[in-house]
Write a protein that holds these residues in place. Sequence first.
Motif, PDB file in Angstrom:
ATOM      1  N   ARG A 176     -15.789   8.923   4.557  1.00  0.00           N
ATOM      2  CA  ARG A 176     -16.285   7.875   3.668  1.00  0.00           C
ATOM      3  C   ARG A 176     -17.748   7.541   3.987  1.00  0.00           C
ATOM      4  O   ARG A 176     -18.581   7.385   3.090  1.00  0.00           O
ATOM      5  CB  ARG A 176     -15.410   6.617   3.814  1.00  0.00           C
ATOM      6  CG  ARG A 176     -15.924   5.408   3.032  1.00  0.00           C
ATOM      7  CD  ARG A 176     -15.952   5.644   1.540  1.00  0.00           C
ATOM      8  NE  ARG A 176     -16.434   4.471   0.842  1.00  0.00           N
ATOM      9  CZ  ARG A 176     -16.673   4.408  -0.450  1.00  0.00           C
ATOM     10  NH1 ARG A 176     -16.478   5.477  -1.199  1.00  0.00           N
ATOM     11  NH2 ARG A 176     -17.113   3.305  -1.018  1.00  0.00           N
TER      12      ARG A 176
ATOM     13  N   TYR B 267     -12.467   6.401  -2.527  1.00  0.00           N
ATOM     14  CA  TYR B 267     -11.214   6.373  -1.778  1.00  0.00           C
ATOM     15  C   TYR B 267     -10.113   7.214  -2.440  1.00  0.00           C
ATOM     16  O   TYR B 267      -9.392   7.946  -1.750  1.00  0.00           O
ATOM     17  CB  TYR B 267     -10.750   4.923  -1.583  1.00  0.00           C
ATOM     18  CG  TYR B 267     -11.631   4.145  -0.633  1.00  0.00           C
ATOM     19  CD1 TYR B 267     -11.759   4.511   0.704  1.00  0.00           C
ATOM     20  CD2 TYR B 267     -12.354   3.047  -1.079  1.00  0.00           C
ATOM     21  CE1 TYR B 267     -12.579   3.800   1.574  1.00  0.00           C
ATOM     22  CE2 TYR B 267     -13.176   2.338  -0.220  1.00  0.00           C
ATOM     23  CZ  TYR B 267     -13.282   2.718   1.107  1.00  0.00           C
ATOM     24  OH  TYR B 267     -14.101   2.024   1.962  1.00  0.00           O
TER      25      TYR B 267
ATOM     26  N   HIS C 149      -5.075   5.981  -2.003  1.00  0.00           N
ATOM     27  CA  HIS C 149      -6.424   5.543  -1.657  1.00  0.00           C
ATOM     28  C   HIS C 149      -6.418   4.336  -0.719  1.00  0.00           C
ATOM     29  O   HIS C 149      -7.367   4.126   0.044  1.00  0.00           O
ATOM     30  CB  HIS C 149      -7.232   5.224  -2.919  1.00  0.00           C
ATOM     31  CG  HIS C 149      -6.798   3.981  -3.635  1.00  0.00           C
ATOM     32  ND1 HIS C 149      -5.773   3.955  -4.545  1.00  0.00           N
ATOM     33  CD2 HIS C 149      -7.261   2.717  -3.564  1.00  0.00           C
ATOM     34  CE1 HIS C 149      -5.620   2.736  -5.006  1.00  0.00           C
ATOM     35  NE2 HIS C 149      -6.507   1.962  -4.440  1.00  0.00           N
TER      36      HIS C 149
ATOM     37  N   LEU D   1      -8.671   3.537   2.649  1.00  0.00           N
ATOM     38  CA  LEU D   1      -9.395   2.265   2.754  1.00  0.00           C
ATOM     39  C   LEU D   1      -9.023   1.531   4.034  1.00  0.00           C
ATOM     40  O   LEU D   1      -9.889   1.015   4.763  1.00  0.00           O
ATOM     41  CB  LEU D   1      -9.091   1.391   1.533  1.00  0.00           C
ATOM     42  CG  LEU D   1      -9.678  -0.024   1.539  1.00  0.00           C
ATOM     43  CD1 LEU D   1     -11.191   0.028   1.535  1.00  0.00           C
ATOM     44  CD2 LEU D   1      -9.167  -0.810   0.339  1.00  0.00           C
TER      45      LEU D   1
END
Length: 485
Positions: free
Chosen positions: A432, A439, A451, A455
């Motif tokens: 990321r 995500y 996702h 996260l």
Amino acid sequence: MYFDFFCLQAMPSMQEIWNAALLELQTQLNEENIENWFKKLRPYECSDAKLTLLADDPFVRIWVRDNYLDLIEEAIEHAAGQRLEIEILDGDGLEGEEVENIDVDLEPMAARSARLDESGAQTALFDFDSLEISAPADLDALVSAAGMNPRYTFDEFVVGSSNQFTHAACQAVASGSGQTYNPLFIFGGVGLGKTHLLQAVGIEMLRRNPATRVKYLSAEVFMNQLIQSLRQKTMAEFRNQFRHDCDLLLIDDIQFIGGKDSTQEEFFHTFNALYQSGKQIVMTSDKTPQELPGIEERLASRFAWGLIADIQPPEIETRVAILEKKAEDSDLELGKDVTMLLATSIRSNVRELEGTLLRMVAQAQLMNQPLNTDLARQLLKRMNIQHERSLNVEQIIRTVASHFDLKASDIKGSRRTRAISEPRQMAMYLSRKHTGESYPELGRKFGGKDHTTVLTAFRKIEDLVETGNNEFAAAIAELEALLLR
């Protein structure tokens, strides 16, 4: 993340925060999602700790809350410079009742294609009957009626060596000179211009012949309409609009029907009917027909009957041209040094390239500062965008796996022992941070995970590093040294 900048200025208004958040969301989601859900929200109230949004109707509130709240929170944090609690209310400012007769959890795809009118009856989000054209109108009206964006023309598309062949193929199809290119199958990564070219074909055909019956939709919408037609017992109308009342079928993200047997069965017969009657079909995908997971062999073989054309990430000259055109179209002043800095920092995604430019311009305006090279470098740094952005997810996964004596399949797998789960979370964090991919896309690349899993992993590792956890901070520093050397 940008709090040190905004401390120097007055806190931006909640409308400015929301506008900046929308710009970021546009770099992560397709235009259909933005129009159908996020453009139906508006800021209502903002405090130091919470931002309240109003939804046009109860269904929008429920769907956005259950499916996109984490993405909104992240975008708002970037725009405001601090994390805010997000609350979504119905349009009257009061928490509404749950929408009846729609089970959002059990049938999300059907729910996405439906909403309630004032009487409480279920209505289609996309009314295909409204796409029928009874009399000539101006081109923009025809394009909009077909569900396309009037800006997505060939003239607005920046051509370079990475997309030149596909651009020429699309022009040939639109002009009628590419009759053997049926179907035309366009594939490539996220944000490279597939949807733009797909719609450009439809727009050019309508420009040449306004009577052309163009059907443009995503594969997801095709499936949603199929589900709705099955429920309402209107399959004859559904089939007729695609198999008979259609001269050009444009399908975006055909990979979405992978593993969905009923949708593939219906699309198979639709494809055959159009092909046999000499109607043109154009599709986009993220992979070649043979690489599409869950696609039946009979469909994959038909997708390859015509021409397969790919779009590659843009080279430096094309990235510069894209930025210059975006600046010109948006009436922005962008110096050559800033243009080159952006073009060398974002290498793989046109959508992200354009989105980052707009975010930087918006933030410079909020701060009442000129967007010069120094400010651009500072903003890029705070967006975790630097020259090392050439890293990709697979490279990060392999490096992390090797460092911890694991296999890449372990990182992508589902085993949750600490010896695997912690390296997996570090790989998600680094992916990321150093690729900036969304995500949902990262979840897919980590073995099809949700996702929210990515996260949660990102926030966990970020908190551990920022709070000075020596074990994790040292491990991340060592991995970054391996990746960026």
